[in-house]
Design a protein around this motif. Structure first.
Motif, PDB file in Angstrom:
ATOM      1  N   LEU A 106      20.240 -31.896   1.348  1.00 18.40           N
ATOM      2  CA  LEU A 106      21.204 -31.448   2.357  1.00 18.40           C
ATOM      3  C   LEU A 106      21.343 -29.929   2.337  1.00 18.40           C
ATOM      4  CD1 LEU A 106      23.633 -32.112   4.337  1.00 18.40           C
ATOM      5  CD2 LEU A 106      25.065 -31.978   2.310  1.00 18.40           C
ATOM      6  N   ALA A 117      30.283 -27.766  -7.565  1.00 20.07           N
ATOM      7  CA  ALA A 117      30.506 -28.658  -6.434  1.00 20.07           C
ATOM      8  C   ALA A 117      29.302 -29.572  -6.198  1.00 20.07           C
ATOM      9  CB  ALA A 117      30.804 -27.847  -5.173  1.00 20.07           C
ATOM     10  N   ARG A 118      28.132 -29.141  -6.647  1.00 13.82           N
ATOM     11  CA  ARG A 118      26.965 -30.019  -6.531  1.00 13.82           C
ATOM     12  C   ARG A 118      27.209 -31.330  -7.267  1.00 13.82           C
ATOM     13  NH1 ARG A 118      21.634 -27.752  -5.630  1.00 13.82           N
ATOM     14  NH2 ARG A 118      21.703 -25.509  -5.226  1.00 13.82           N
ATOM     15  N   THR A 136      30.119 -32.629  -8.252  1.00 10.89           N
ATOM     16  CA  THR A 136      31.216 -33.395  -7.667  1.00 10.89           C
ATOM     17  C   THR A 136      30.742 -34.173  -6.457  1.00 10.89           C
ATOM     18  OG1 THR A 136      32.595 -31.523  -8.323  1.00 10.89           O
ATOM     19  CG2 THR A 136      33.612 -33.197  -6.955  1.00 10.89           C
ATOM     20  N   LEU A 137      29.964 -33.502  -5.626  1.00  9.80           N
ATOM     21  CA  LEU A 137      29.463 -34.166  -4.425  1.00  9.80           C
ATOM     22  C   LEU A 137      28.514 -35.306  -4.786  1.00  9.80           C
ATOM     23  CD1 LEU A 137      29.332 -34.330  -1.398  1.00  9.80           C
ATOM     24  CD2 LEU A 137      27.633 -32.503  -1.384  1.00  9.80           C
ATOM     25  N   ASP A 175      28.537 -37.059  -7.465  1.00  2.87           N
ATOM     26  CA  ASP A 175      29.374 -38.145  -7.980  1.00  2.87           C
ATOM     27  C   ASP A 175      29.915 -38.989  -6.839  1.00  2.87           C
ATOM     28  OD1 ASP A 175      29.042 -37.349 -10.579  1.00  2.87           O
ATOM     29  OD2 ASP A 175      30.955 -36.314 -10.742  1.00  2.87           O
ATOM     30  N   ALA A 176      30.472 -38.299  -5.860  1.00  2.00           N
ATOM     31  CA  ALA A 176      31.097 -39.031  -4.755  1.00  2.00           C
ATOM     32  C   ALA A 176      30.061 -39.813  -3.958  1.00  2.00           C
ATOM     33  CB  ALA A 176      31.851 -38.057  -3.857  1.00  2.00           C
ATOM     34  N   LEU A 177      28.924 -39.192  -3.688  1.00  2.00           N
ATOM     35  CA  LEU A 177      27.902 -39.883  -2.907  1.00  2.00           C
ATOM     36  C   LEU A 177      27.337 -41.070  -3.674  1.00  2.00           C
ATOM     37  CD1 LEU A 177      25.928 -36.997  -1.163  1.00  2.00           C
ATOM     38  CD2 LEU A 177      27.876 -38.313  -0.343  1.00  2.00           C
ATOM     39  N   THR A 185      28.937 -42.839  -5.806  1.00  2.00           N
ATOM     40  CA  THR A 185      29.960 -43.889  -5.751  1.00  2.00           C
ATOM     41  C   THR A 185      29.939 -44.610  -4.412  1.00  2.00           C
ATOM     42  OG1 THR A 185      31.317 -42.589  -7.257  1.00  2.00           O
ATOM     43  CG2 THR A 185      32.418 -44.315  -6.010  1.00  2.00           C
ATOM     44  N   LEU A 186      29.813 -43.847  -3.344  1.00  2.00           N
ATOM     45  CA  LEU A 186      29.750 -44.463  -2.026  1.00  2.00           C
ATOM     46  C   LEU A 186      28.539 -45.394  -1.936  1.00  2.00           C
ATOM     47  CD1 LEU A 186      30.726 -41.443   0.210  1.00  2.00           C
ATOM     48  CD2 LEU A 186      31.960 -43.590  -0.012  1.00  2.00           C
ATOM     49  N   LEU A 191      29.085 -48.569  -3.627  1.00  2.00           N
ATOM     50  CA  LEU A 191      30.009 -49.432  -2.889  1.00  2.00           C
ATOM     51  C   LEU A 191      29.364 -49.995  -1.628  1.00  2.00           C
ATOM     52  CD1 LEU A 191      33.327 -47.425  -3.223  1.00  2.00           C
ATOM     53  CD2 LEU A 191      32.775 -49.625  -4.245  1.00  2.00           C
ATOM     54  N   GLU A 247      28.404 -48.307   0.934  1.00  2.00           N
ATOM     55  CA  GLU A 247      28.718 -47.543   2.149  1.00  2.00           C
ATOM     56  C   GLU A 247      27.499 -46.700   2.510  1.00  2.00           C
ATOM     57  OE1 GLU A 247      31.751 -47.342   3.982  1.00  2.00           O
ATOM     58  OE2 GLU A 247      32.227 -49.167   2.887  1.00  2.00           O
ATOM     59  N   ASP A 270      26.048 -46.361   5.441  1.00  2.00           N
ATOM     60  CA  ASP A 270      25.956 -45.840   6.797  1.00  2.00           C
ATOM     61  C   ASP A 270      26.688 -44.517   6.924  1.00  2.00           C
ATOM     62  OD1 ASP A 270      28.307 -47.002   6.170  1.00  2.00           O
ATOM     63  OD2 ASP A 270      28.707 -47.777   8.178  1.00  2.00           O
ATOM     64  N   TYR A 271      26.698 -43.769   5.835  1.00  2.00           N
ATOM     65  CA  TYR A 271      27.497 -42.553   5.885  1.00  2.00           C
ATOM     66  C   TYR A 271      26.673 -41.331   6.249  1.00  2.00           C
ATOM     67  CZ  TYR A 271      25.698 -41.827   1.141  1.00  2.00           C
ATOM     68  OH  TYR A 271      24.899 -41.659   0.048  1.00  2.00           O
ATOM     69  N   LEU A 297      28.044 -39.371   9.127  1.00  2.00           N
ATOM     70  CA  LEU A 297      29.328 -38.789   8.746  1.00  2.00           C
ATOM     71  C   LEU A 297      29.115 -37.579   7.852  1.00  2.00           C
ATOM     72  CD1 LEU A 297      32.097 -41.417   7.918  1.00  2.00           C
ATOM     73  CD2 LEU A 297      32.158 -39.501   9.494  1.00  2.00           C
TER      74      LEU A 297
END
Lengths: 214, 214
Positions: free
Chosen positions: A111, A125-126, A128-129, A131-133, A135-136, A139, A141, A143-144, A147
Motif C-alpha cells: 500500500l 504505525a506500520r 500497528t496497521l 496488526d489491525a489488518l 486481525t481483520l 475475522l 473481513e 472485503d475491506y 475501504l
DNA sequence: AATTATGGATAGTGGCACTCTCTACTATTG
DNA sequence: CAATAGTAGAGAGTGCCACTATCCATAATT
C-alpha cells in the motif's frame, strides 16, 4: 508561584503534580529553600500539555514524558521531529507474527509503495496497521480492500492539510508542540467525527425516518 | 470441541478463556457432565471477536461484553443497531464541564447543524469531541477551525463509504457484526494511516531530502 | 491403573496512575 | 510571637483492571 497556585490554575491536584514531577513530565521548580520552590509559566504550560496527552489523548505516562521531552529539547531538527514524535506517541505493542501477520505486513508495504509514500521502515504505525489488518483477516473481513483504499486516500488528504498547517508555524519549538498536540488529540477528534458522521449517514441512507425524538 | 482445542484454534490461553466466560464475553459451553462441556464454531467466532476488540481495538472488557451482547442479541432493528454499537464502544468518561467545555459543546452542536447531520443528542461522541476541543482551546490551539472543517468533511466521506459497504450486507446480524468490527478496528487503522501519510507528506513538503537510509 | 485434561470457583499477580502519609521545614496570620 | 497553614520530597499504600495460578472433584486418554 507556589504549588498551590500551579494546582489551582491547571486543575491538577497537588499530589498528581508531585507525581508528574517525579516521573519527569514536568520539571522541578526553582529551589529557593530546603522546602520551597518557585514555578513559572512554563510549568503551567507543560503541566497542561501533560494533562491533555494523558487524559484526552489516552497516552501512558511514560509516552507522555517522551513526547514532552521531545518538545522541550533543544537540538532537534525539523527533519526528524515528526518521526520522533510518532515514535514517542505510539505505545509499544508486542504481538505474535505468524503468517497471517506477515501477509498483512506485506500488504502494508504494498500500500505504501503503491501510493508513493516515503515512509521509514521503522515507523511504528506500520506495525500497528499490520496488526489491525491481520486481525481483520482472521475475522474473515476480507472485503475491506476498497475501504482500505478509501481510508488511505482520506489519510493522505488529512495529512496534507495538517502538514501544511503545521509548517506554517514559525519556529521549530512551536512546530514540535503542534505536532505532538495534533498527533495525540487528532485521533479522538477524528474518531468522534467519524462516529457522528456515521450516524448521520446511516440516518440518511437506511432510515431517514429513524427517530426525530430521542 | 473441548477447551484445549478452543484455545489452540484462537490462540487465547485457557485461563483467559475461562475469565472471558465468567465475564460474559463468551457464552458457556454446552454441558455434558459435571466437569465437561462442549464448544462449537460460534464459540470460536465469538472468542476471536472478543480478542480483537480487546487487544486491537483497545476496548475495556466491559465494553467488549456490551458490544458482543449487541451482536448476538435477537430483536434488534437496523434503525438502532448503529447507535447502540456506538454507545457500547465508547468507554464512559467523566470530565468537568466548565465554561470552556460549554463553549466547545456549543461548537460541536453548531458543526453538526452546519453540516446538516442528523445526530441524536445522546450520541457519546458529542461528549468526546467536546472534551477534545475544550482541551485544544485550553492549550491555545485556536487556529484549528479550518483543520476541524477538513476533519469533518473527511469524516463525512469516510462514513458515506462505510455505511454503504455495511448496508450491502444481507442480514441484520452480519450488519451488526460489521458495524462493531469496523467501528472498533477502524480507529487504529485510520490512526496508523494518518501517521504514515503524515510522514510521507512531511518528507515531500519539508524535507524531500530527509533520509533515504534509516 | 496411571496420567492427563476439564469445569468451576477462589485467590493471587503485575502494571499503572495516582493518592496518602510523614518529616523537616517555611510562610502567613491574628 | 505564637499558632496555623503550606511546602518539598520520598516512600508506602490504594484501587482498578486484565489476567493468571491454584485447587478440587471428576472425566478422558493412554
Amino acid at each position: 508561584m507556589r504549588i498551590a497556585e500551579l494546582s489551582r490554575r491547571t486543575g491538577v491536584p497537588i499530589p498528581t503534580i508531585k507525581y508528574y514531577m517525579r516521573e519527569g513530565l514536568v520539571p522541578q521548580g526553582e529551589r529557593t529553600g530546603p522546602n520551597q520552590a518557585r514555578y513559572g509559566e512554563e510549568h503551567v504550560r507543560r503541566l497542561r500539555l501533560a494533562r491533555a496527552l494523558v487524559e484526552v489523548g489516552g497516552l501512558p505516562v511514560a509516552s507522555a514524558r517522551e513526547a514532552l521531552a521531545l518538545i522541550f529539547s533543544s537540538g532537534i531538527s525539523e527533519f526528524d521531529v515528526l518521526g520522533k514524535a510518532q515514535y514517542a506517541l505510539t505505545p509499544p505493542r508486542e504481538r505474535a507474527e505468524d503468517d497471517v501477520w506477515d501477509e498483512a505486513a506485506a500488504q502494508v508495504d504494498e500500500l505504501i509503495a503503491r501510493r508513493g509514500w516515503q515512509v521509514k521502515p521503522g515507523n511504528p504505525a506500520r506495525r500497528t496497521l499490520a496488526d489491525a489488518l491481520a486481525t481483520l483477516r482472521r475475522l474473515g473481513e476480507d472485503d475491506y480492500l476498497d475501504l482500505l483504499e478509501t481510508y488511505a486516500e482520506t489519510a493522505e488528504h488529512l495529512a496534507d492539510t495538517e502538514v501544511r498547517a503545521i509548517s506554517r508555524r514559525g519556529d521549530l519549538h512551536a512546530m514540535a508542540e503542534a505536532i505532538v498536540i495534533w498527533t495525540a488529540l487528532g485521533d479522538p477528534v477524528i474518531a468522534s467525527l467519524r462516529r457522528l458522521a456515521q450516524e448521520a449517514q446511516a440516518a440518511r441512507l437506511i432510515g431517514g425516518t429513524t427517530e426525530e425524538t430521542a
